[in-house]
Design an enzyme around this catalytic site. Structure first.
Site, short mmCIF file in Angstrom:
data_model
loop_
_atom_site.label_atom_id
_atom_site.label_comp_id
_atom_site.label_asym_id
_atom_site.label_seq_id
_atom_site.Cartn_x
_atom_site.Cartn_y
_atom_site.Cartn_z
N HIS A 1 0.76 -1.32 -0.09
CA HIS A 1 0.03 0.08 0.03
C HIS A 1 0.85 1.25 0.06
O HIS A 1 0.62 2.17 -0.86
CB HIS A 1 -0.87 0.08 1.18
CG HIS A 1 -2.00 -1.20 1.43
ND1 HIS A 1 -1.83 -1.87 2.39
CD2 HIS A 1 -2.89 -1.56 0.69
CE1 HIS A 1 -2.77 -3.01 2.29
NE2 HIS A 1 -3.40 -2.50 1.26
N SER B 134 0.33 -9.09 1.49
CA SER B 134 -0.73 -9.03 1.41
C SER B 134 -1.70 -8.81 2.86
O SER B 134 -0.96 -9.31 3.89
CB SER B 134 -1.48 -10.49 0.70
OG SER B 134 -2.87 -10.57 1.11
P1 AMP Z 1 -6.26 -4.08 -0.53
O1 AMP Z 1 -6.40 -3.25 0.51
O2 AMP Z 1 -6.11 -5.54 -0.36
O3 AMP Z 1 -7.70 -3.79 -0.99
O4 AMP Z 1 -5.45 -3.49 -1.38
C1 AMP Z 1 -5.62 -2.07 -1.92
C2 AMP Z 1 -4.43 -1.59 -2.95
O5 AMP Z 1 -3.26 -2.18 -2.67
C3 AMP Z 1 -5.03 -2.56 -4.21
O6 AMP Z 1 -4.95 -1.66 -5.35
C4 AMP Z 1 -3.81 -3.41 -4.12
O7 AMP Z 1 -3.54 -4.37 -5.54
C5 AMP Z 1 -2.53 -2.83 -3.68
N1 AMP Z 1 -1.63 -3.74 -3.16
C6 AMP Z 1 -2.06 -4.94 -2.29
N2 AMP Z 1 -1.00 -5.60 -1.79
C7 AMP Z 1 -0.06 -4.93 -2.73
C8 AMP Z 1 1.51 -5.58 -2.89
N3 AMP Z 1 2.11 -6.56 -2.61
N4 AMP Z 1 2.19 -4.57 -4.00
C9 AMP Z 1 1.83 -3.68 -4.37
N5 AMP Z 1 0.25 -3.43 -4.34
C10 AMP Z 1 -0.53 -4.04 -3.61
#
Ligand code: AMP
Length: 281
Positions: free
Chosen positions: A37, A185
């Site tokens: 993030h 993640s």
């Molecule tokens: P989330 O909180 O999982 O919904 O993710 C929010 C944003 O962060 C989304 O656009 C994801 O693709 C991005 N994101 C999550 N994990 C990663 C990562 N390891 N590397 C880059 N972007 C990420």
């Protein structure tokens, strides 16, 4: 940094910024922020005068048997991280605020939503597209930042913005990984120590596929079979899918030529993890 709970308040604040000629970068998240993030937030900080981060665990994208209730919500820690990254606005609405009584309008990006993760998570991308459309309407940013980690989500949001004439630039940032290869993640928090090790089969399988393609392999099903063998070595793993698809249509590729997306979803114990890479032959 302002913390905003109400859509109308965010809309008004950003309207002011816009009329002052400021550019707005938006990073939608579900919180439990990690370095993945932060890489999006930092890019947004570099490229815009105003940075907005939304923290919202979106009920519409969770299936009835999924982890909505137990999804981590360390809000205070997230706010501290945002402050450190010089975020201007954090938008963290309550679910009732986003899905009020009588809510009945959803965005469905056909076809792209029905394959890969969409198969085992019916309705998931409808929930994603709907919340992103809402956030874009509320914030009206110049650029929205998404991660390659959720490749299908990024492709769907791009398609939606084009199809619905939403005037926003969609920027996709590379997947941030641990040194051992595991893609960061928020759901990694569910893994115990042994599962964290087992989870390395996802990136290992992707790396193997890349190596094969580099050394001339072109038959997708053979590469997928080799990847399956790698993943199945771990007792805790259960493959949801492993696929090699076209980066635009998400349709399966049989013979690899040009650019393709290699994506997989694997359950490690009770945790469903995804990962992907883009490979150019
Ligand atoms: P989330 O909180 O999982 O919904 O993710 C929010 C944003 O962060 C989304 O656009 C994801 O693709 C991005 N994101 C999550 N994990 C990663 C990562 N390891 N590397 C880059 N972007 C990420």
């Amino acid at each position: 940094m302002k913390i905003i709970k109400l859509p109308a308040v965010l809309y008004k604040s950003l309207k002011k910024s816009r009329s002052a000629g400021k550019t707005i970068g938006f990073v939608p998240t579900m919180g439990a922020l990690h370095a993945g993030h932060l890489s999006l937030i930092r890019q947004a900080r570099k490229e815009n005068s105003i940075v907005v981060v939304s923290i919202f665990v979106n009920p519409a994208q969770f299936g009835p048997k999924e982890d909505l209730k137990k999804y981590p919500r360390p809000l205070n820690k997230d706010l501290a991280l945002c402050r450190k990254e010089r975020v201007d606005f954090v938008f963290s609405p309550r679910p009732e605020e986003m899905y009020g009584e009588g809510f009945s309008t959803y965005v469905n990006v056909e076809r792209l939503s029905e394959t890969l993760c969409g198969k085992s998570r019916p309705g998931h991308f409808r929930g994603v597209a709907t919340i992103v459309a809402k956030l874009l309407n509320i914030g009206q940013p110049d650029i929205i930042y998404l991660g390659q980690k959720d490749a299908q989500q990024a492709i769907i949001v791009k398609r939606m913005a084009r199809d619905l004439n939403i005037p926003v630039k969609v920027k996709i940032m590379p997947t941030v990984r641990q040194r051992d290869g595991l893609a960061l993640s928020s759901r990694n928090a569910y893994l115990d120590k042994k599962e964290k090790k087992d989870a390395l089969v996802l990136s290992a399988a992707l790396n193997l596929a890349k190596l094969f393609i580099k050394s001339g392999a072109r038959d997708a099903s053979r590469i997928i079979n080799r990847m399956k063998r790698v993943v199945n070595k771990k007792k805790s793993s259960r493959i949801d899918y492993i696929a090699i698809v076209d980066t635009a249509s998400l349709k399966p590729v049989r013979k690899i030529s040009g650019e393709c997306l290699i994506a997989l979803a694997v359950r490690i114990g009770r945790t469903r993890l995804i990962d992907n890479i883009i490979v150019r032959a």
